[in-house]
Design a protein around this motif. Structure first.
Motif, PDB file in Angstrom:
ATOM      1  N   ASP A  18       0.790  -1.237   0.000  1.00  0.00           N
ATOM      2  CA  ASP A  18       0.000   0.000   0.000  1.00  0.00           C
ATOM      3  C   ASP A  18       0.817   1.279   0.000  1.00  0.00           C
ATOM      4  O   ASP A  18       0.324   2.322  -0.404  1.00  0.00           O
ATOM      5  N   ALA A  19       2.061   1.249   0.499  1.00  0.00           N
ATOM      6  CA  ALA A  19       2.801   2.500   0.679  1.00  0.00           C
ATOM      7  C   ALA A  19       4.303   2.302   0.517  1.00  0.00           C
ATOM      8  O   ALA A  19       4.832   1.217   0.731  1.00  0.00           O
ATOM      9  N   ASP A  20       4.985   3.401   0.150  1.00  0.00           N
ATOM     10  CA  ASP A  20       6.439   3.441   0.178  1.00  0.00           C
ATOM     11  C   ASP A  20       6.867   3.631   1.625  1.00  0.00           C
ATOM     12  O   ASP A  20       6.162   4.259   2.415  1.00  0.00           O
ATOM     13  N   GLU A  21       8.036   3.107   1.987  1.00  0.00           N
ATOM     14  CA  GLU A  21       8.511   3.207   3.364  1.00  0.00           C
ATOM     15  C   GLU A  21       9.857   3.915   3.426  1.00  0.00           C
ATOM     16  O   GLU A  21      10.687   3.762   2.534  1.00  0.00           O
ATOM     17  N   LEU A  22      10.056   4.660   4.504  1.00  0.00           N
ATOM     18  CA  LEU A  22      11.334   5.306   4.792  1.00  0.00           C
ATOM     19  C   LEU A  22      11.725   4.910   6.204  1.00  0.00           C
ATOM     20  O   LEU A  22      10.942   5.083   7.141  1.00  0.00           O
ATOM     21  N   LEU A  23      12.913   4.331   6.352  1.00  0.00           N
ATOM     22  CA  LEU A  23      13.428   3.945   7.663  1.00  0.00           C
ATOM     23  C   LEU A  23      14.680   4.764   7.938  1.00  0.00           C
ATOM     24  O   LEU A  23      15.586   4.818   7.104  1.00  0.00           O
ATOM     25  N   PHE A  24      14.740   5.424   9.101  1.00  0.00           N
ATOM     26  CA  PHE A  24      15.949   6.109   9.531  1.00  0.00           C
ATOM     27  C   PHE A  24      16.541   5.296  10.669  1.00  0.00           C
ATOM     28  O   PHE A  24      15.864   5.005  11.657  1.00  0.00           O
ATOM     29  N   TYR A  46      19.487   6.241   5.886  1.00  0.00           N
ATOM     30  CA  TYR A  46      18.086   6.227   5.486  1.00  0.00           C
ATOM     31  C   TYR A  46      17.895   5.061   4.525  1.00  0.00           C
ATOM     32  O   TYR A  46      18.682   4.897   3.585  1.00  0.00           O
ATOM     33  N   LEU A  47      16.863   4.278   4.737  1.00  0.00           N
ATOM     34  CA  LEU A  47      16.523   3.187   3.836  1.00  0.00           C
ATOM     35  C   LEU A  47      15.176   3.506   3.208  1.00  0.00           C
ATOM     36  O   LEU A  47      14.180   3.662   3.918  1.00  0.00           O
ATOM     37  N   VAL A  48      15.139   3.640   1.897  1.00  0.00           N
ATOM     38  CA  VAL A  48      13.899   3.905   1.178  1.00  0.00           C
ATOM     39  C   VAL A  48      13.474   2.600   0.516  1.00  0.00           C
ATOM     40  O   VAL A  48      14.222   2.029  -0.284  1.00  0.00           O
ATOM     41  N   ILE A  49      12.283   2.148   0.855  1.00  0.00           N
ATOM     42  CA  ILE A  49      11.780   0.874   0.348  1.00  0.00           C
ATOM     43  C   ILE A  49      10.517   1.162  -0.466  1.00  0.00           C
ATOM     44  O   ILE A  49       9.491   1.563   0.098  1.00  0.00           O
ATOM     45  N   PRO A  50      10.577   0.991  -1.776  1.00  0.00           N
ATOM     46  CA  PRO A  50       9.407   1.266  -2.617  1.00  0.00           C
ATOM     47  C   PRO A  50       8.263   0.298  -2.330  1.00  0.00           C
ATOM     48  O   PRO A  50       8.497  -0.854  -1.932  1.00  0.00           O
ATOM     49  N   ARG A  51       7.063   0.767  -2.552  1.00  0.00           N
ATOM     50  CA  ARG A  51       5.885  -0.091  -2.331  1.00  0.00           C
ATOM     51  C   ARG A  51       5.987  -1.337  -3.208  1.00  0.00           C
ATOM     52  O   ARG A  51       6.472  -1.289  -4.338  1.00  0.00           O
ATOM     53  N   GLY A  52       5.599  -2.460  -2.647  1.00  0.00           N
ATOM     54  CA  GLY A  52       5.633  -3.719  -3.372  1.00  0.00           C
ATOM     55  C   GLY A  52       6.957  -4.458  -3.310  1.00  0.00           C
ATOM     56  O   GLY A  52       7.057  -5.581  -3.798  1.00  0.00           O
ATOM     57  N   MET A  53       7.994  -3.842  -2.718  1.00  0.00           N
ATOM     58  CA  MET A  53       9.310  -4.489  -2.608  1.00  0.00           C
ATOM     59  C   MET A  53       9.262  -5.531  -1.479  1.00  0.00           C
ATOM     60  O   MET A  53       8.874  -5.216  -0.362  1.00  0.00           O
ATOM     61  N   ILE A  54       9.664  -6.741  -1.778  1.00  0.00           N
ATOM     62  CA  ILE A  54       9.736  -7.796  -0.773  1.00  0.00           C
ATOM     63  C   ILE A  54      11.077  -7.681  -0.067  1.00  0.00           C
ATOM     64  O   ILE A  54      12.117  -7.612  -0.722  1.00  0.00           O
ATOM     65  N   PHE A  67      13.315   5.063  13.217  1.00  0.00           N
ATOM     66  CA  PHE A  67      12.206   5.975  12.946  1.00  0.00           C
ATOM     67  C   PHE A  67      11.677   5.573  11.579  1.00  0.00           C
ATOM     68  O   PHE A  67      12.444   5.443  10.628  1.00  0.00           O
ATOM     69  N   TYR A  68      10.386   5.344  11.464  1.00  0.00           N
ATOM     70  CA  TYR A  68       9.843   4.912  10.178  1.00  0.00           C
ATOM     71  C   TYR A  68       8.626   5.752   9.802  1.00  0.00           C
ATOM     72  O   TYR A  68       7.933   6.296  10.662  1.00  0.00           O
ATOM     73  N   LEU A  69       8.437   5.872   8.503  1.00  0.00           N
ATOM     74  CA  LEU A  69       7.222   6.486   8.021  1.00  0.00           C
ATOM     75  C   LEU A  69       6.858   5.838   6.701  1.00  0.00           C
ATOM     76  O   LEU A  69       7.709   5.259   6.028  1.00  0.00           O
ATOM     77  N   GLU A  70       5.580   5.904   6.386  1.00  0.00           N
ATOM     78  CA  GLU A  70       5.117   5.379   5.114  1.00  0.00           C
ATOM     79  C   GLU A  70       4.235   6.416   4.455  1.00  0.00           C
ATOM     80  O   GLU A  70       3.597   7.219   5.123  1.00  0.00           O
ATOM     81  N   THR A  71       4.261   6.420   3.132  1.00  0.00           N
ATOM     82  CA  THR A  71       3.466   7.370   2.381  1.00  0.00           C
ATOM     83  C   THR A  71       2.756   6.657   1.244  1.00  0.00           C
ATOM     84  O   THR A  71       3.320   5.772   0.606  1.00  0.00           O
ATOM     85  N   HIS A  72       1.525   7.090   1.006  1.00  0.00           N
ATOM     86  CA  HIS A  72       0.731   6.503  -0.057  1.00  0.00           C
ATOM     87  C   HIS A  72       0.826   7.321  -1.355  1.00  0.00           C
ATOM     88  O   HIS A  72       0.284   6.935  -2.378  1.00  0.00           O
ATOM     89  N   HIS A  73       1.521   8.464  -1.306  1.00  0.00           N
ATOM     90  CA  HIS A  73       1.688   9.353  -2.454  1.00  0.00           C
ATOM     91  C   HIS A  73       3.156   9.697  -2.642  1.00  0.00           C
ATOM     92  O   HIS A  73       3.901   9.749  -1.673  1.00  0.00           O
ATOM     93  N   PRO A  74       3.586   9.957  -3.850  1.00  0.00           N
ATOM     94  CA  PRO A  74       4.976  10.344  -4.068  1.00  0.00           C
ATOM     95  C   PRO A  74       5.279  11.636  -3.369  1.00  0.00           C
ATOM     96  O   PRO A  74       6.126  11.986  -2.777  1.00  0.00           O
TER      97      PRO A  74
END
Length: 74
Positions: A18-24, A46-54, A67-74
């Motif tokens: 559902d969302a892209d993820e950012l992990l700090f 920072y680890l950027v994990i695109p949506r759908g990445m296993i 610290f993590y966040l997820e976004t549903h929009h670019p």
């Protein structure tokens, strides 16, 4: 959000469809394993994990802070 995992969850892989993820990485070291390869991380990364990445996260220590966040929009 904030997470403080004490051990790796290597029994399975995860996918956020559902969302892209950012992990700090605030504390700890380890490896992010994906179908595209393995990324070693440490404090300040920072680890950027695109949506759908296993992926799977393996920690080297029991003392970790993320610290993590997820976004549903670019």
């Amino acid at each position: 959000g904030v997470a403080a995992p004490t051990k790796s969850l290597t029994a399975y892989f995860y996918k956020n469809a559902d969302a892209d993820e950012l992990l700090f990485i605030h504390q700890g070291t380890g490896k992010l394993r994906t179908l595209l390869g393995t990324i070693h991380f440490e404090y300040g990364d920072y680890l950027v994990i695109p949506r759908g990445m296993i992926y799977q996260i393996e920690f080297d220590t029991a003392e970790n802070r993320i610290f993590y966040l997820e976004t549903h929009h670019p």
